[in-house]
Enzyme design. Sequence first.
Site, PDB file in Angstrom:
ATOM      1  N   ASN A   1      50.714  61.153 -22.819  1.00 53.48           N
ATOM      2  CA  ASN A   1      49.416  60.460 -22.820  1.00 53.48           C
ATOM      3  C   ASN A   1      49.343  59.698 -24.141  1.00 53.48           C
ATOM      4  O   ASN A   1      49.027  60.266 -25.184  1.00 53.48           O
ATOM      5  CB  ASN A   1      48.269  61.459 -22.694  1.00 53.48           C
TER       6      ASN A   1
ATOM      7  N   ARG B   1      50.386  59.032 -18.251  1.00 55.83           N
ATOM      8  CA  ARG B   1      49.015  58.729 -17.877  1.00 55.83           C
ATOM      9  C   ARG B   1      48.750  57.250 -18.162  1.00 55.83           C
ATOM     10  O   ARG B   1      48.977  56.764 -19.266  1.00 55.83           O
ATOM     11  CB  ARG B   1      48.034  59.569 -18.687  1.00 55.83           C
TER      12      ARG B   1
ATOM     13  N   HIS C   1      38.978  59.118 -14.485  1.00 50.09           N
ATOM     14  CA  HIS C   1      39.109  60.586 -14.481  1.00 50.09           C
ATOM     15  C   HIS C   1      39.676  61.078 -13.148  1.00 50.09           C
ATOM     16  O   HIS C   1      39.454  62.216 -12.738  1.00 50.09           O
ATOM     17  CB  HIS C   1      37.758  61.284 -14.738  1.00 50.09           C
TER      18      HIS C   1
ATOM     19  N   ARG D   1      28.921  55.987 -25.027  1.00 46.73           N
ATOM     20  CA  ARG D   1      28.721  54.964 -23.997  1.00 46.73           C
ATOM     21  C   ARG D   1      27.354  55.124 -23.351  1.00 46.73           C
ATOM     22  O   ARG D   1      26.908  56.243 -23.082  1.00 46.73           O
ATOM     23  CB  ARG D   1      29.810  55.053 -22.925  1.00 46.73           C
TER      24      ARG D   1
ATOM     25  N   GLU E   1      44.651  68.139 -16.379  1.00 44.80           N
ATOM     26  CA  GLU E   1      45.170  66.830 -16.009  1.00 44.80           C
ATOM     27  C   GLU E   1      46.680  66.745 -16.188  1.00 44.80           C
ATOM     28  O   GLU E   1      47.367  66.056 -15.422  1.00 44.80           O
ATOM     29  CB  GLU E   1      44.456  65.746 -16.815  1.00 44.80           C
TER      30      GLU E   1
END
Length: 374
Positions: free
Chosen positions: A8, A69, A158, A219, A362
Amino acid sequence: MSTVFVVNSGSSSIKYQVVDLDTSRALISGLVERIGEPGSAVSDHHIGMSIVLAKLGDLGAGILAVGHRVVHGGSDFTGPTLIDDEVERDIESLSRLAPLHNPANLLGIRAARAALPDVPHVAVFDTAFHQSMPPAAYTYAIPTALAEEYKVRRYGFHGTSHKFVSERAAELLGRPLAEVRTIVLHLGNGASATAIAGGRSVDTSMGLTPLQGLVMGTRSGDIDPAVVFHLNRAAGMSVDELDTLLNRQSGLLGLTGMNDMRDVQAAAIDGNERAELALQVWRHRIRHYIGAYYAQLGGLDALVFTAGVGENNALLRRRAVAGLGHIGIEIDADRNELVSKEARVISPEGAPVTVMVIPTNEELEIARQVASVV
């Protein structure tokens, strides 16, 4: 031993893990940081990857494949994809949709392909799981020709987390995945909600970018688009300034001056009114999506909390669903307070909707998707 090296890559970091597919366990994991930053001994991602491979030691010789990823796969990539030069170019072309993420993901891909040229490399896209959404869910009501030319639509993110968690939920229920209707709440510094029917995403809160949807650490989540026009005209803010405002200076940070939910919660407990309001706004948005997705799914079998806040914060889980008993969503106080790293049910026995906490993984999901390709 069947092992997958999961990478990642960020703009200045490489997070990595070697996953043993036979046991579903991580054999080694780590992070190389400050790549390319002033004063760092790690000048670029190629040097960073050599450091990672040195840390892997003998494990590096047994790698079956490398899984990468990648945040944005647009509408072209609907599943894990073997990486070749053409796929690299496609990922690069999608950088305009994810300028903060895809270029960084590519740095790791190029460094890993150079360091490990004799094993297959596979891209696993955050957006791929949501490609099952129907057009009614992913289409924005703007002129069709414009949307098609500039690839403007809801993509969702996600995806590896939502896929992993929804499948684990069906296992805990002891029911076939095809029969289960699930809402997954991935609640961390980045946050999203997804409606899943029969293992397929049918709606999700994030949109063209990860900005849309729930209130996050920095955010804003959902906002009237006219706010952008108003701030441009009234405050003289440029496009770049507005981008920074909504992605990096809003959310919990904008409401309280703190972006870590633990700090916001502690401030609220101490009587900070701004922090308490921020928690109420955060909760209101979550309940908005729970209600909407309950309607879209035509009922609900499981509601799942995952990611940092969802897995570890009993108080906020309780606040998020308080008063939803009329649609079958309730939490058992004792079960909710249990501290555990295991997947578990936190609703009362016999509740119409099973509420769960399922730790996401993940890296394991990426490794499994890689194995399905190679």
